[in-house]
Design an enzyme around this catalytic site. Structure first.
Site, short mmCIF file in Angstrom:
data_model
loop_
_atom_site.label_atom_id
_atom_site.label_comp_id
_atom_site.label_asym_id
_atom_site.label_seq_id
_atom_site.Cartn_x
_atom_site.Cartn_y
_atom_site.Cartn_z
N HIS A 29 1.24 -0.78 -0.29
CA HIS A 29 -0.75 0.07 0.05
C HIS A 29 0.72 0.72 -0.22
O HIS A 29 0.48 2.33 -0.87
CB HIS A 29 -1.08 -0.15 1.13
CG HIS A 29 -1.94 1.42 1.55
ND1 HIS A 29 -1.60 1.74 2.76
CD2 HIS A 29 -1.98 1.74 0.58
CE1 HIS A 29 -2.55 2.82 2.53
NE2 HIS A 29 -3.10 2.87 0.89
N GLU A 50 1.83 2.10 -3.87
CA GLU A 50 0.88 2.41 -4.39
C GLU A 50 1.16 4.04 -4.17
O GLU A 50 0.23 4.58 -4.87
CB GLU A 50 -0.44 1.77 -3.58
CG GLU A 50 -0.82 2.47 -4.46
CD GLU A 50 -3.00 2.53 -3.71
OE1 GLU A 50 -3.33 3.89 -3.36
OE2 GLU A 50 -2.58 2.02 -3.02
N HIS A 51 1.33 4.11 -2.44
CA HIS A 51 1.00 6.37 -2.17
C HIS A 51 2.21 6.37 -3.48
O HIS A 51 2.71 7.17 -4.02
CB HIS A 51 1.27 6.00 -1.24
CG HIS A 51 -0.26 6.03 -1.01
ND1 HIS A 51 -0.90 7.12 0.52
CD2 HIS A 51 -1.46 5.17 0.07
CE1 HIS A 51 -2.10 6.99 0.93
NE2 HIS A 51 -2.09 6.02 0.42
N GLU A 95 -3.15 7.69 7.64
CA GLU A 95 -4.93 6.80 7.24
C GLU A 95 -5.21 5.57 7.91
O GLU A 95 -6.63 5.55 8.42
CB GLU A 95 -4.24 6.24 6.01
CG GLU A 95 -5.73 5.58 5.22
CD GLU A 95 -5.26 5.08 3.61
OE1 GLU A 95 -5.96 4.30 2.92
OE2 GLU A 95 -4.44 5.62 2.79
#
Length: 484
Positions: A90, A93-94, A170
């Site tokens: 993840h 992905e950022h 997040e």
């Protein structure tokens, strides 16, 4: 954003109310017609190719509007991480938005916007995906951009230092400040002992604290190889032209050996597992997760595949439309035991599957009473079976979801990418629909009696705790996938 396959759409959408259940037999002719024609006459003209470096290209022409969806799917997600670096898929992905050899941080998004497009990305246990929806005549431009960052993702350490804090926040907002999310995180860490599905997609906070920029770069080097990726294009496009553009852009990326994950099979569960999660909350919540078989094939099905399909139908009978069994029996009426109740058959994915029953106890009712009421509904089906009208209802909803999904080029692209991740053919929707039409009431009754014993069960209970003075109520529970 949660990525929902059309196969699962019947469980959550296209509801019309229990009072509209048709008498048994009234839908049989239309269902039979669909079952017989779904494969012979697929609605799509999708084509799949292998580029020179092993990357896959899937193209779905749809000329109803001058728009196109371009998606890059990478068959790597949280399940491919190793202990100590959870969340790295993840985080990568950022970081894919933070630059390449050709683009400065943030420039990718600015260029897509200048083309008149919208874009985002998502990560879950099984895959990572990136997409842009743009005017069809700008398709090649976004292919150039995406191929560049796939092959040449590059950014300074300072960008990672800033972005890892974004990811931590997040996690705080979506998980640590959300009682039900905390429950599900702990539940799956208990359901699975060795399989990587036990890890949260966003990662454990201690791993995020310890993560380095080089951890992310190494994950990119290891997993972002052509053989692990597929480009999906749907919309107002010419197949031959898209194929030529794909070879000019993605096809130029050098082929590299694809990494192989260790099997990490989950051992057989040998007894009921139970956890309590104490969090500031106003209501208790119960989640019951049963280990069940997953769908692995859509042709020449094994017995486990057939059972997984029957479990999907069982979930839809319980909770697939307004006024389904759980709502009628547990939520409605003066003697109700729940404020809400639901079920889900998570039978599609690269890893193991679970069937979940969930609910919020009504005022004056305990989690134990709700747990027993949820069990009783499955036991009733195991003993008495289901009505033919219920079976035809959920089949018709699935059939309708197939039709509605084809109205959206984004929906078509998502479906094609999801099935590619699971190594299923491009016409998996039609094949699965055909198999669903063959599920009988006896099949549903059989799986209700087979897979819901204590030895396959893990129960999680949210135990409400008082909120601190001034503490805000959390937002609704987030989707399982992590979005950029």
């Amino acid at each position: 954003m949660k990525r929902t396959l059309s196969l699962l759409a019947l469980v959550a959408s296209l509801s019309a109310g229990a009072e509209n259940l048709a008498p048994a037999g009234t839908l049989s002719s239309s269902l039979a017609a669909w079952a017989g024609t779904a494969v012979a006459n697929p609605a799509s003209s999708v084509q799949q190719f292998t580029l020179r470096n092993g990357m896959q290209l899937i193209v779905q022409p749809d000329r109803r509007a001058p728009t196109a969806v371009h998606m890059l799917w990478v068959r790597v997600g949280a399940m491919d991480e190793v202990d100590g670096t959870t969340g790295v898929a993840h985080v990568l992905e950022h970081m894919m938005f933070k630059g390449s050899e050709q683009l400065a941080p943030g420039e990718f998004s600015r260029r897509v916007a200048a083309l008149g497009g919208q874009e985002n990305a998502f990560t879950n246990r099984d895959y990572t995906g990136y997409y842009q929806q743009i005017p069809a005549d700008r398709l090649r431009d976004v292919m150039v951009l995406e191929a560049d960052r796939f092959a040449h993702n590059q950014w300074p350490d300072s960008e990672f230092t800033k972005e890892i804090e974004v990811v931590k926040e997040e996690r705080r907002m979506r998980t640590e400040d959300n009682p039900r999310s905390m429950l599900f995180e702990q539940l799956f860490a208990t359901v699975y002992q060795s399989n990587p599905y036990r890890r949260p997609v966003v990662g454990w906070m201690s791993d995020l604290d310890a993560m380095t920029a080089d951890d992310v770069r190494q994950f990119h080097r290891q997993w972002y190889v052509p053989a692990k990726a597929a480009v999906v294009v749907a919309g107002d496009v010419d197949v031959a032209q898209v194929r030529a553009w794909a070879e000019e852009t993605y096809g130029q990326i050098p082929a590299r050996a694809a990494p192989v994950s260790k099997p990490r099979e989950e051992p057989r569960q040998i007894g009921l597992r139970r956890i309590e999660v104490k969090q500031p909350a106003e209501q208790a919540f119960v989640a019951m997760a049963y280990r069940v078989p997953a769908i692995r094939k859509v042709q020449d099905l094994e017995a486990s595949d057939k059972d997984a399909l029957a479990l999907l139908v069982l979930s839809a009978v319980l909770d697939g439309y307004d006024g389904a069994r759980l709502e009628r029996a547990l939520v409605q009426g003066k003697d109700r035991v729940a404020d809400s109740a639901g079920s889900s058959a998570g039978v599609l994915g690269r890893g193991p599957a679970v069937f979940t029953l969930t609910g919020v106890p009504a005022k004056g009712k305990t989690p134990a009473q709700l747990e027993q009421a949820l069990r009783a509904q499955v036991q009733r089906i195991a003993k008495e079976g289901i009505q033919s009208a219920e079976l035809e209802r959920v089949k018709t909803q699935w059939m309708a979801s197939q039709v509605y999904e084809r109205d959206s080029v984004m929906g078509q692209a998502q479906s094609l990418g999801n099935y590619w991740v699971m190594e299923m053919p491009v016409n998996a929707d039609e094949l699965l629909l055909q198999q669903l039409m063959q599920v009988s009431a006896a099949d549903v009754q059989r799986v209700a009696g087979r897979y819901f014993g204590n030895d396959q069960l893990t129960i999680g209970t949210l135990v409400p705790q008082p909120r601190a003075a001034g503490q805000a109520r959390p937002a609704a529970a987030p989707a399982s996938a992590q979005m950029h």
